[in-house]
Structures are given as C-alpha cells and as structure tokens.
Enzyme design. Structure first.
Site, mmCIF file in Angstrom:
data_model
loop_
_atom_site.group_PDB
_atom_site.id
_atom_site.type_symbol
_atom_site.label_atom_id
_atom_site.label_comp_id
_atom_site.label_asym_id
_atom_site.label_seq_id
_atom_site.Cartn_x
_atom_site.Cartn_y
_atom_site.Cartn_z
ATOM 1 N N LYS A 60 0.807 -1.076 -0.131
ATOM 2 C CA LYS A 60 -0.107 0.002 -0.063
ATOM 3 C C LYS A 60 0.722 1.452 0.099
ATOM 4 O O LYS A 60 1.488 1.634 1.172
ATOM 5 C CB LYS A 60 -1.007 0.124 1.192
ATOM 6 C CG LYS A 60 -1.905 -0.753 1.181
ATOM 7 C CD LYS A 60 -2.928 -0.775 2.373
ATOM 8 C CE LYS A 60 -4.150 -0.369 2.157
ATOM 9 N NZ LYS A 60 -5.212 -1.047 1.164
HETATM 10 C C1 LIG Z 1 -6.277 -1.854 0.775
HETATM 11 C C2 LIG Z 1 -6.763 -2.187 -0.433
HETATM 12 C C3 LIG Z 1 -7.571 -3.215 -0.508
HETATM 13 C C4 LIG Z 1 -8.419 -4.045 0.631
HETATM 14 O O1 LIG Z 1 -7.502 -4.545 1.529
HETATM 15 P P1 LIG Z 1 -7.951 -4.931 2.928
HETATM 16 O O2 LIG Z 1 -6.741 -5.583 3.673
HETATM 17 O O3 LIG Z 1 -9.187 -5.847 2.734
HETATM 18 O O4 LIG Z 1 -8.342 -3.761 3.651
HETATM 19 C C5 LIG Z 1 -8.051 -3.440 -2.006
HETATM 20 N N1 LIG Z 1 -7.432 -2.876 -2.864
HETATM 21 C C6 LIG Z 1 -6.469 -2.162 -2.839
HETATM 22 C C7 LIG Z 1 -6.060 -1.503 -4.048
HETATM 23 C C8 LIG Z 1 -6.029 -1.636 -1.692
HETATM 24 O O5 LIG Z 1 -5.129 -0.812 -1.482
#
Ligand SMILES: *Cc1c(COP(=O)(O)O)cnc(C)c1O
Length: 309
Positions: free
Chosen positions: A163
């Site tokens: 992320k």
């Molecule tokens: C954070 C995120 C998700 C969802 O992830 P979780 O761990 O379920 O919160 C899905 N797609 C993207 C692009 C993300 O950054």
C-alpha cells in the site's frame, strides 16, 4: 486554500508521541509528498461489549512492515509495538469504534529522488470514526459501478502487494471518473483486460452458487478478501481464485466488494447492467452477515481475528 480544521479525533500518534490533531503536521518539502513514496495501512476497531476490538491487526501491521520493506525503508517499531500503540490511541481518543490509519513517510531531509541507503522513516497513526464507506444505503441495497478507463498497472512497473500512496493515483483517478459519471465506484481491469478490483477494494462474483474472485497478480490481496475466502469455505461454498472477464462479471448472479473500508458491500449494477435481479443476493448476504459476526469474535474458528488490549 484557507486551512480549516477537519479534526475528527483529539490525538494522533507521531514518532512516539501523542500529539493534538492540529499539531500533527509535516514539512511542505517532505519527500513523500512530492514523489508519492508514503506507505499506509487501514484497519478497523469494532465496538464490542468488551470494548473496542482491532480486527486482524497482526496481518495489517505485517503488511505495513512488508510495504516498508519493499520500498527499502526501515522503522524501529514491531507489529506488537504498533498494535499496542493503536489500542492506546483509541483509548486516548475515547472511541468505541473507529478506523485506524498508520502512515510511514520521508520528511524534508532529502532533496531530489535519491534516498539514503536505508532511510528511517517517520511513523504516525491516526484514528477517526468512519461509518459505511459507500453510505448506509449502498451498504444495504448495493452499489452501481462502472468499468474504469484506468487500469491496474503492469506488475513490472509497480509493487501491487504494497500500500504505497503513489500507486493510489490510478485509484483516485478511477474513482473520480466513476463519481463524475454518476456511479458509486470503479472497477479496474488488469493490463490484459481481466477484472482486477475496485479502486480500493477486492471483488467477488457468484455464478450458479459458486464463488469466484480474481487471482493474485495485479490486485492487492486484501485481508478482508482473505476473510471472505475463509468464511466461504467454512460455510461450505465452492470458491475459486481465477481470471474473470468483464463478460463473466456482467453475467454473474451476484457480485460484491470486500475491503477494510467497504467491509462487504453488494454490487447490484455494472456498466448500467443489472447483476442478477439487481438487488443483493442470498450468498452475498450470508457472507456479509458472517463477516460482521467475525468482527465481534462470534464465529468459533475465527475468534482470533479480534484483538483486545
Ligand atoms: C487496501 C486495499 C484493498 C483492501 O484490502 P483490505 O486488507 O481488505 O483492507 C484492496 N485493494 C487495494 C488497491 C487496496 O489498497
């Protein structure tokens, strides 16, 4: 642009200190602001009779540290430290439930793109009350989405498992396009044209009582996605991870998004076509209901998903 306080919490944790909201600032020349190299996470604390419970914090903070690693950064906190700090911060703000946003970033100590070999980054954690990401109505009745003209980037030019703020620009543009075109959310295809995910959430479809979700590659494999895979198996459904075309999505009986922010949200329309009967389907509802029980620690095999101080 005049600065207006958007304070929705009293304290933010920054580099070891509990700082009042309005003092939790960084320099305008911060490297991460200019070049998009901030790392973030998002997790939730759910209200339970025993107080706020962090949902799968171990997995979220492990991913935070992995995102930091792939950027070549380092921080001096462990997952255990970050979980403890999050609980302290929630208590300090007196929230029964909230969203938790950890962020790691590089300040103004460097100019240009070149970084020191292992930059020690700043770390902050903020918390704020956050209801249903796509509104109560969307959460209950389902959302309308469009296939975006923006695609998930090629894996050679991105770090899809991390992320990273800069990587989110594609998502921000896709979301903007969808909103301006009157939709609730966007669906991004991968470079080959298969369905990847929403702008910040993973996608599942149901066809003939079988559940399918795109396999890992271009998408960020969410922790909520993992919850749903485990819940589907626990409930006895067949679940496959495989490539999904836009055509398969159009012909699905049911579809839904998963993510920390959206939780489990039904999709009832894609590109002006109704999914199934155009309202949330029974398998989606069953998964959603079980997911919310899990956030309360009420489902036996998944009791350890909730974490108390
Ligand atoms: C954070 C995120 C998700 C969802 O992830 P979780 O761990 O379920 O919160 C899905 N797609 C993207 C692009 C993300 O950054």
């Amino acid at each position: 642009m005049a600065k207006k306080s958007n304070a929705d919490s009293q304290f933010i944790w920054m580099d070891g200190q509990m700082v009042p909201y309005n003092n939790a600032t960084t320099h305008v020349l911060s490297h991460s602001l200019h070049y998009g190299g901030a790392i973030f996470e998002g997790l939730r604390a759910y209200a339970t009779p025993q107080g706020p419970a962090l949902f799968r914090p171990q997995e979220h903070f492990e991913r935070f540290l992995q995102s930091i690693k792939v950027m070549g950064y380092s921080i001096s906190y462990s997952t255990t430290d970050l979980i403890r700090i999050s609980h302290e911060l929630i208590a300090k703000n007196n929230f029964p439930a909230c969203y938790v946003r950890p962020v790691a970033y590089i300040d103004d100590s460097v100019r240009g793109l070149k970084l020191p070999p292992s930059p020690e980054v700043h770390t902050a954690i903020a918390v704020w009350p956050w209801g249903k990401y796509m509104g109560d109505e969307g959460h209950l009745k389902g959302v309308k989405v469009k296939t975006s003209t923006f695609r998930r980037p090629d894996v050679a030019s991105s770090l899809p498992l991390a992320k990273i703020s800069g990587a989110y620009l594609t998502s921000v543009l896709a979301r903007r396009e969808a909103t301006l075109d009157g939709f609730d959310e966007a669906i991004l295809l991968d470079p080959q044209g298969f369905v990847a995910e929403g702008s910040g959430e993973n996608i599942f479809i149901v066809k003939d009582s079988e559940i399918m979700t795109p396999s890992v590659g271009y998408l960020l494999p969410g922790i909520t996605r993992d919850c749903v895979i485990q819940i589907a198996k626990y409930l006895g459904f067949t679940l496959r991870e495989e490539a999904i075309t836009r055509n398969q999505l159009y012909l699905a009986d049911e579809a839904f998004f998963t993510g920390t922010a959206v939780e489990v949200t039904p999709i009832t329309e894609v590109d002006h076509l109704k999914i199934g009967l155009g309202h949330p389907g029974p398998i989606t509802q069953k998964i959603k209901e079980t997911f919310f029980k899990c956030t309360q620690g009420q489902v036996d095999p998944f009791k350890n998903w909730v974490h108390f101080p």
